[in-house]
Each structure stands twice: as structure tokens, then as C-alpha cells.
Scaffold this motif. Structure first.
Motif, PDB file in Angstrom:
ATOM      1  N   SER A   6      95.040  14.420  -5.871  1.00  0.00           N
ATOM      2  CA  SER A   6      95.211  13.658  -7.105  1.00  0.00           C
ATOM      3  C   SER A   6      94.894  14.549  -8.314  1.00  0.00           C
ATOM      4  O   SER A   6      95.137  15.747  -8.266  1.00  0.00           O
ATOM      5  CB  SER A   6      94.337  12.398  -7.061  1.00  0.00           C
ATOM      6  OG  SER A   6      94.628  11.533  -8.134  1.00  0.00           O
ATOM      7  N   ALA A   7      94.351  13.991  -9.381  1.00  0.00           N
ATOM      8  CA  ALA A   7      94.096  14.786 -10.592  1.00  0.00           C
ATOM      9  C   ALA A   7      93.111  15.921 -10.329  1.00  0.00           C
ATOM     10  O   ALA A   7      93.173  16.970 -10.972  1.00  0.00           O
ATOM     11  CB  ALA A   7      93.570  13.884 -11.709  1.00  0.00           C
ATOM     12  N   PHE A   8      92.190  15.741  -9.359  1.00  0.00           N
ATOM     13  CA  PHE A   8      91.249  16.807  -9.035  1.00  0.00           C
ATOM     14  C   PHE A   8      91.982  18.047  -8.524  1.00  0.00           C
ATOM     15  O   PHE A   8      91.558  19.173  -8.758  1.00  0.00           O
ATOM     16  CB  PHE A   8      90.252  16.334  -7.966  1.00  0.00           C
ATOM     17  CG  PHE A   8      89.422  15.160  -8.383  1.00  0.00           C
ATOM     18  CD1 PHE A   8      88.430  15.289  -9.342  1.00  0.00           C
ATOM     19  CD2 PHE A   8      89.627  13.917  -7.810  1.00  0.00           C
ATOM     20  CE1 PHE A   8      87.652  14.207  -9.718  1.00  0.00           C
ATOM     21  CE2 PHE A   8      88.855  12.834  -8.178  1.00  0.00           C
ATOM     22  CZ  PHE A   8      87.869  12.970  -9.140  1.00  0.00           C
ATOM     23  N   GLY A   9      93.066  17.831  -7.801  1.00  0.00           N
ATOM     24  CA  GLY A   9      93.806  18.943  -7.219  1.00  0.00           C
ATOM     25  C   GLY A   9      94.459  19.849  -8.237  1.00  0.00           C
ATOM     26  O   GLY A   9      94.825  20.996  -7.916  1.00  0.00           O
ATOM     27  N   LEU A  10      94.612  19.366  -9.461  1.00  0.00           N
ATOM     28  CA  LEU A  10      95.211  20.204 -10.505  1.00  0.00           C
ATOM     29  C   LEU A  10      94.348  21.415 -10.817  1.00  0.00           C
ATOM     30  O   LEU A  10      94.809  22.363 -11.446  1.00  0.00           O
ATOM     31  CB  LEU A  10      95.453  19.380 -11.769  1.00  0.00           C
ATOM     32  CG  LEU A  10      96.500  18.269 -11.620  1.00  0.00           C
ATOM     33  CD1 LEU A  10      96.583  17.449 -12.903  1.00  0.00           C
ATOM     34  CD2 LEU A  10      97.871  18.857 -11.279  1.00  0.00           C
ATOM     35  N   ASP A  11      93.083  21.407 -10.364  1.00  0.00           N
ATOM     36  CA  ASP A  11      92.225  22.580 -10.503  1.00  0.00           C
ATOM     37  C   ASP A  11      92.858  23.799  -9.830  1.00  0.00           C
ATOM     38  O   ASP A  11      92.626  24.943 -10.237  1.00  0.00           O
ATOM     39  CB  ASP A  11      90.850  22.286  -9.905  1.00  0.00           C
ATOM     40  CG  ASP A  11      89.850  23.404 -10.131  1.00  0.00           C
ATOM     41  OD1 ASP A  11      89.917  24.063 -11.188  1.00  0.00           O
ATOM     42  OD2 ASP A  11      88.992  23.623  -9.254  1.00  0.00           O
ATOM     43  N   ALA A  12      93.657  23.557  -8.798  1.00  0.00           N
ATOM     44  CA  ALA A  12      94.301  24.661  -8.090  1.00  0.00           C
ATOM     45  C   ALA A  12      95.243  25.444  -9.001  1.00  0.00           C
ATOM     46  O   ALA A  12      95.465  26.642  -8.798  1.00  0.00           O
ATOM     47  CB  ALA A  12      95.069  24.126  -6.878  1.00  0.00           C
ATOM     48  N   ALA A  13      95.793  24.784 -10.021  1.00  0.00           N
ATOM     49  CA  ALA A  13      96.705  25.479 -10.934  1.00  0.00           C
ATOM     50  C   ALA A  13      96.006  26.594 -11.696  1.00  0.00           C
ATOM     51  O   ALA A  13      96.624  27.605 -12.045  1.00  0.00           O
ATOM     52  CB  ALA A  13      97.327  24.479 -11.910  1.00  0.00           C
ATOM     53  N   SER A  14      94.712  26.430 -11.968  1.00  0.00           N
ATOM     54  CA  SER A  14      93.993  27.493 -12.676  1.00  0.00           C
ATOM     55  C   SER A  14      93.874  28.726 -11.798  1.00  0.00           C
ATOM     56  O   SER A  14      93.893  29.865 -12.296  1.00  0.00           O
ATOM     57  CB  SER A  14      92.606  27.002 -13.110  1.00  0.00           C
ATOM     58  OG  SER A  14      91.794  26.696 -11.991  1.00  0.00           O
ATOM     59  N   GLY A  15      93.765  28.536 -10.472  1.00  0.00           N
ATOM     60  CA  GLY A  15      93.741  29.676  -9.567  1.00  0.00           C
ATOM     61  C   GLY A  15      95.078  30.384  -9.521  1.00  0.00           C
ATOM     62  O   GLY A  15      95.142  31.623  -9.459  1.00  0.00           O
ATOM     63  N   VAL A  16      96.170  29.618  -9.555  1.00  0.00           N
ATOM     64  CA  VAL A  16      97.498  30.212  -9.597  1.00  0.00           C
ATOM     65  C   VAL A  16      97.669  31.013 -10.899  1.00  0.00           C
ATOM     66  O   VAL A  16      98.155  32.146 -10.898  1.00  0.00           O
ATOM     67  CB  VAL A  16      98.585  29.131  -9.492  1.00  0.00           C
ATOM     68  CG1 VAL A  16      99.974  29.746  -9.648  1.00  0.00           C
ATOM     69  CG2 VAL A  16      98.472  28.384  -8.164  1.00  0.00           C
ATOM     70  N   LEU A  62      91.649  27.968  -3.667  1.00  0.00           N
ATOM     71  CA  LEU A  62      92.770  27.677  -2.774  1.00  0.00           C
ATOM     72  C   LEU A  62      94.099  27.921  -3.490  1.00  0.00           C
ATOM     73  O   LEU A  62      95.053  28.439  -2.899  1.00  0.00           O
ATOM     74  CB  LEU A  62      92.684  26.231  -2.285  1.00  0.00           C
ATOM     75  CG  LEU A  62      93.671  25.842  -1.180  1.00  0.00           C
ATOM     76  CD1 LEU A  62      93.480  26.706   0.045  1.00  0.00           C
ATOM     77  CD2 LEU A  62      93.510  24.382  -0.809  1.00  0.00           C
ATOM     78  N   GLY A  63      94.165  27.565  -4.783  1.00  0.00           N
ATOM     79  CA  GLY A  63      95.380  27.830  -5.545  1.00  0.00           C
ATOM     80  C   GLY A  63      95.673  29.317  -5.644  1.00  0.00           C
ATOM     81  O   GLY A  63      96.825  29.750  -5.513  1.00  0.00           O
ATOM     82  N   ARG A  64      94.644  30.110  -5.867  1.00  0.00           N
ATOM     83  CA  ARG A  64      94.817  31.561  -5.947  1.00  0.00           C
ATOM     84  C   ARG A  64      95.305  32.118  -4.603  1.00  0.00           C
ATOM     85  O   ARG A  64      96.209  32.959  -4.550  1.00  0.00           O
ATOM     86  CB  ARG A  64      93.508  32.221  -6.355  1.00  0.00           C
ATOM     87  CG  ARG A  64      93.631  33.718  -6.622  1.00  0.00           C
ATOM     88  CD  ARG A  64      92.288  34.344  -6.947  1.00  0.00           C
ATOM     89  NE  ARG A  64      92.487  35.731  -7.330  1.00  0.00           N
ATOM     90  CZ  ARG A  64      92.551  36.166  -8.577  1.00  0.00           C
ATOM     91  NH1 ARG A  64      92.407  35.316  -9.582  1.00  0.00           N
ATOM     92  NH2 ARG A  64      92.752  37.446  -8.832  1.00  0.00           N
ATOM     93  N   ALA A  65      94.705  31.627  -3.510  1.00  0.00           N
ATOM     94  CA  ALA A  65      95.110  32.090  -2.185  1.00  0.00           C
ATOM     95  C   ALA A  65      96.560  31.713  -1.890  1.00  0.00           C
ATOM     96  O   ALA A  65      97.311  32.479  -1.277  1.00  0.00           O
ATOM     97  CB  ALA A  65      94.181  31.501  -1.127  1.00  0.00           C
ATOM     98  N   ALA A  66      96.972  30.525  -2.331  1.00  0.00           N
ATOM     99  CA  ALA A  66      98.350  30.088  -2.105  1.00  0.00           C
ATOM    100  C   ALA A  66      99.337  30.952  -2.873  1.00  0.00           C
ATOM    101  O   ALA A  66     100.408  31.305  -2.360  1.00  0.00           O
ATOM    102  CB  ALA A  66      98.502  28.626  -2.515  1.00  0.00           C
ATOM    103  N   ALA A  67      98.985  31.307  -4.104  1.00  0.00           N
ATOM    104  CA  ALA A  67      99.867  32.167  -4.894  1.00  0.00           C
ATOM    105  C   ALA A  67     100.012  33.534  -4.241  1.00  0.00           C
ATOM    106  O   ALA A  67     101.115  34.102  -4.177  1.00  0.00           O
ATOM    107  CB  ALA A  67      99.321  32.307  -6.314  1.00  0.00           C
TER     108      ALA A  67
END
Length: 292
Positions: A6-16, A62-67
Motif C-alpha cells: 500500500s502507501a508504505f510500499g512507495l518507500d521502495a521508490a526512493s531506493g530505486v 528492497l527497491g534499490r535491490a530490485a533496480a
């Protein structure tokens, strides 16, 4: 970026965004090539509590790792499907949801593809027969045997009862959202890409019923790699009463966008795997009906 949480998951965008900045990729705002601002379109589906832990959600790391993982994937490599990425906690009307992909090469040579993270309040199956709606669209005879359907209905009801008793973390009624990306290698203007995203929703409506409910936040992104020009017959526009009407190859791409999204939803249902954990039991379509 498509994510759960949900909205918490948008934190992953900062890692990307951080990974992109480290690699000099983004909108350049200064004389130094490192002075870039990455723009990361992002959407999150609702899957909180599905694993039994309300605070289990994607973060910047996790977002950084995905990128980084995406950057290490070669062109043309298979895309992971099923219980992965944003599809990890996805559920479709009690069935396990997930990631699905599909693509098509058109007579013009253009490629159109879709990736869907299917997490819908509605169903991908016809309640009368158990057939996948997206399959019925292409083959009305693709029906499971009546006995298989009856057994599947019983097992799904049992799974819902177990899930309701097992997980205090789950939200009632369920909140959802199906996320999708439709892409083409044909160069599109911003307006044309916007139209592609809009028409692709028709493909979602063929595969999920009911769809676009108040408990859904269904979102489709469209993008173009710009690798090939739009065919000449579609590059022009004809004015009629002040309205420009695109034709030819562009219409072919718009129609294909809806078709591949329908197929991507079917793939998501078939690629998903049953989950039996502290958050509940979410059986896969394959476990209930097989793949036939």
C-alpha cells in the motif's frame, strides 16, 4: 515501479531513485553529469497483512535491490512471473494472484507487451464454470470439467474459512488494486501513450469481473522505448470537427495493448502458486483446476 505494501510500499521508490542517481540516470539539472533527478513513476497495491505480519512491506533497500536486479537482466530475458515482486502478496477474489506477462508482434513489426500485478477484489473465474474469463474471451469452449469445478468451489470456500479464522492482520472487506504496464517499441507521443494506457483498461475488464470497483485502485502505465518510428499511415492526423483522429498502425497498437493485458492477467492466474501461511490460505488456480 510496481510494489506491494500500500502507501508504505512507495518507500521502495526512493531506493530505486538512489540507484538511478548513483548511475547518473535521471533528468539532468546541472552542468555535472552526476546532477540528475531520477523520475520514478510508481504505484502500490494493497496486500497488507496477507503474510500474517501487518508491518511486512517493501522498503528503500528492497527497491534499490530490485533496480539493480533489473539492470543486470539482459534484453529479451524471461520475466519472472507468479509469486514475485509486487505479486508476492497479491490475491484475486480468494485465489492467489501474482505477476503475469504477455506480448505480441504485430503485422507492422511493432511489439506490444504487458506486465500485470493482479490483485483484484473481483474474480478472474466464471462462477458458473470456473473458466478463466480471459481464456473465454479467446476460446469460449475452454471450460473445466463440472466435477473439477465443484471440487474447486468447495476447496476455495474452505480456504476462505481458514483465512478468516487464522489472520487477524487481514482487512475485511479486502482492499485491492491491479497494476499493469503496457509497453511498445514504437515511438509514441505523450498523448498517444496516454491513449494506450486508457484502452488497455479494456483488456483488464475482459479478464476480471467486476473490475474498477471502489475497493480497487486499478492503474495502467504505458511506455514506449521509441526504437522504431510509427508507421507512415498512422503518423498523420485527419481533422474532423476540430478533432484529430489517429488511424492505421496506431489503432493496431491500441487494440493490441488491451489484448496483451488480458493475456497477462491469465498468465498471472496460471503462474501463481498456492500460499498456506500465518496470513491465511490462498489456493492457486492451477491447484484447483489444473492448467488445461
Amino acid at each position: 515501479m510496481l510494489t506491494g505494501g500500500s502507501a508504505f510500499g512507495l518507500d521502495a521508490a526512493s531506493g530505486v531513485a538512489a540507484w538511478l542517481e548513483d548511475h547518473g540516470r535521471g533528468f539532468r539539472v546541472g552542468p555535472d553529469p552526476a546532477q540528475v533527478v531520477p523520475v520514478v513513476p510508481a504505484a502500490a497495491l494493497f496486500d497488507l497483512g496477507r503474510g500474517g505480519d501487518w508491518r511486512a512491506r517493501p522498503d528503500a533497500a528492497l527497491g534499490r535491490a530490485a533496480a539493480a536486479a533489473a539492470a543486470d537482466t539482459g534484453p529479451g530475458a524471461p520475466v519472472a512471473e507468479g509469486n514475485t515482486g509486487a505479486g508476492t502478496g497479491a490475491v484475486i477474489g480468494g485465489l492467489k494472484g501474482g505477476i503475469g506477462t504477455a506480448s505480441a508482434v504485430l503485422p507492422s513489426g511493432a511489439t506490444v507487451a504487458a506486465l500485470a500485478a493482479v490483485n483484484a477484489a473481483g474474480s478472474v473465474t466464471d462462477p458458473r464454470t470456473g473458466a478463466l474469463y480471459g481464456r473465454l474471451y479467446e476460446d469460449p469452449a475452454a471450460l473445466p470439467a463440472p466435477g473439477v469445478h465443484a471440487a474447486a468451489v468447495r476447496r476455495l470456500a474452505e480456504a476462505r474459512e481458514i483465512t478468516g479464522a487464522r489472520s487477524a492482520a487481514s482487512v475485511r472487506p479486502p482492499l485491492n488494486t491491479t497494476l499493469a504496464v503496457v509497453a511498445t517499441d514504437t515511438a509514441l507521443t505523450r498523448a498517444q501513450a496516454h491513449k494506450l494506457a486508457g484502452t488497455a483498461h479494456d483488456g483488464l475488464a475482459r479478464a476480471v469481473r467486476p473490475v474498477h470497483l471502489l475497493s480497487d485502485g486499478d492503474t495502467v502505465f504505458a511506455l514506449s522505448t521509441g526504437a522504431r518510428p510509427l508507421a507512415p499511415e498512422a503518423a498523420g492526423a485527419e481533422a474532423a470537427f476540430g478533432v484529430h483522429i489517429e488511424a492505421g498502425a496506431l489503432n493496431e497498437i491500441l487494440a493490441a495493448g488491451a489484448d496483451v493485458l488480458t493475456r497477462a492477467v491469465v498468465r498471472a492466474a496460471l503462474a501463481a502458486e498456492t500460499v498456506d501461511g500465518p496470513g491465511g490460505v490462498f489456493p492457486s488456480y492451477r491447484d484447483l483446476y489444473g492448467t488445461g
